[in-house]
Design an enzyme around this catalytic site. Structure first.
Site, PDB file in Angstrom:
ATOM      1  N   ASP A  29      73.948  88.268  15.564  1.00  7.41           N
ATOM      2  CA  ASP A  29      73.226  88.941  16.648  1.00  7.41           C
ATOM      3  C   ASP A  29      73.753  90.373  16.682  1.00  7.41           C
ATOM      4  O   ASP A  29      74.965  90.585  16.729  1.00  7.41           O
ATOM      5  CB  ASP A  29      73.506  88.218  17.971  1.00  7.41           C
ATOM      6  CG  ASP A  29      72.619  88.682  19.105  1.00  7.41           C
ATOM      7  OD1 ASP A  29      72.391  89.913  19.219  1.00  7.41           O
ATOM      8  OD2 ASP A  29      72.180  87.839  19.893  1.00  7.41           O
ATOM      9  N   ILE A  30      72.864  91.366  16.633  1.00  8.23           N
ATOM     10  CA  ILE A  30      73.336  92.754  16.614  1.00  8.23           C
ATOM     11  C   ILE A  30      73.710  93.259  18.003  1.00  8.23           C
ATOM     12  O   ILE A  30      74.274  94.340  18.140  1.00  8.23           O
ATOM     13  CB  ILE A  30      72.327  93.713  15.951  1.00  8.23           C
ATOM     14  CG1 ILE A  30      70.993  93.716  16.693  1.00  8.23           C
ATOM     15  CG2 ILE A  30      72.157  93.380  14.475  1.00  8.23           C
ATOM     16  CD1 ILE A  30      70.080  94.858  16.270  1.00  8.23           C
ATOM     17  N   GLY A  86      65.295  81.201  24.510  1.00  8.60           N
ATOM     18  CA  GLY A  86      63.913  81.246  24.080  1.00  8.60           C
ATOM     19  C   GLY A  86      62.987  82.183  24.831  1.00  8.60           C
ATOM     20  O   GLY A  86      61.777  82.066  24.701  1.00  8.60           O
ATOM     21  N   HIS A  93      65.179  80.303  18.182  1.00  5.81           N
ATOM     22  CA  HIS A  93      66.507  80.647  17.691  1.00  5.81           C
ATOM     23  C   HIS A  93      67.568  79.962  18.531  1.00  5.81           C
ATOM     24  O   HIS A  93      67.431  79.796  19.721  1.00  5.81           O
ATOM     25  CB  HIS A  93      66.730  82.157  17.646  1.00  5.81           C
ATOM     26  CG  HIS A  93      66.501  82.875  18.935  1.00  5.81           C
ATOM     27  ND1 HIS A  93      65.241  83.069  19.468  1.00  5.81           N
ATOM     28  CD2 HIS A  93      67.366  83.453  19.790  1.00  5.81           C
ATOM     29  CE1 HIS A  93      65.357  83.736  20.602  1.00  5.81           C
ATOM     30  NE2 HIS A  93      66.635  83.978  20.824  1.00  5.81           N
ATOM     31  N   HIS A  95      71.538  80.115  19.547  1.00  6.14           N
ATOM     32  CA  HIS A  95      72.710  80.982  19.633  1.00  6.14           C
ATOM     33  C   HIS A  95      73.956  80.153  19.359  1.00  6.14           C
ATOM     34  O   HIS A  95      74.153  79.103  19.996  1.00  6.14           O
ATOM     35  CB  HIS A  95      72.854  81.579  21.040  1.00  6.14           C
ATOM     36  CG  HIS A  95      71.751  82.493  21.448  1.00  6.14           C
ATOM     37  ND1 HIS A  95      71.822  83.850  21.302  1.00  6.14           N
ATOM     38  CD2 HIS A  95      70.546  82.231  22.010  1.00  6.14           C
ATOM     39  CE1 HIS A  95      70.717  84.404  21.760  1.00  6.14           C
ATOM     40  NE2 HIS A  95      69.922  83.436  22.198  1.00  6.14           N
TER      41      HIS A  95
END
Length: 130
Positions: A29-30, A86, A93, A95
């Site tokens: 995750d950026i 979501g 996705h 986490h």
């Protein structure tokens, strides 16, 4: 229109990829909650996790387990937390968040802003766990 995750999958935009197979991909995750925060994504673009076919959903979680075990080996933490929210990106996705405290997986906290070099270093570190 393709989601940002589909653009990473298709290599249209860069991502710090941790692992990948024909159906799933994991990348950093950026804007992480903590260093080492990973997203695990099916390559099939579906908006809601419970709209995935059962085999795709179970495959997603099995793939996430492999990534989490690699994270456990390489990141100092108590355990790897799992969350599915979501709402922020219309593409399923999961986490995976390295936890030392419950607050580490608090999505209302400000996100970290890490340099590309630091993200690349974290990705390489996690890859060593496979």
């Amino acid at each position: 229109m393709a989601s940002i995750f589909t653009k990473i999958i298709n290599r249209e935009i860069p991502g710090h990829i941790i692992a990948e197979d024909e159906n799933y991909i994991a990348f950093l995750d950026i804007m992480p909650l903590v260093k080492g925060h990973v997203l695990v994504v099916p390559k099939q673009e579906v908006d809601y996790i419970f709209n995935l076919e059962p085999m795709v959903l179970s495959g997603l979680m099995t793939f996430a387990q492999k990534v989490a075990k690699a994270m456990d080996k390489t990141i100092k933490c108590t355990r790897i937390g799992v969350a599915v929210i979501g709402l922020e990106v219309p593409h399923v996705h999961v986490h995976l968040v390295p936890l030392k405290t419950m607050d580490d997986i608090n999505f209302t906290r400000p996100k970290l802003k890490l340099e590309k070099e630091e993200l690349a270093e974290i990705a390489e570190q996690i890859k060593k766990g496979f």
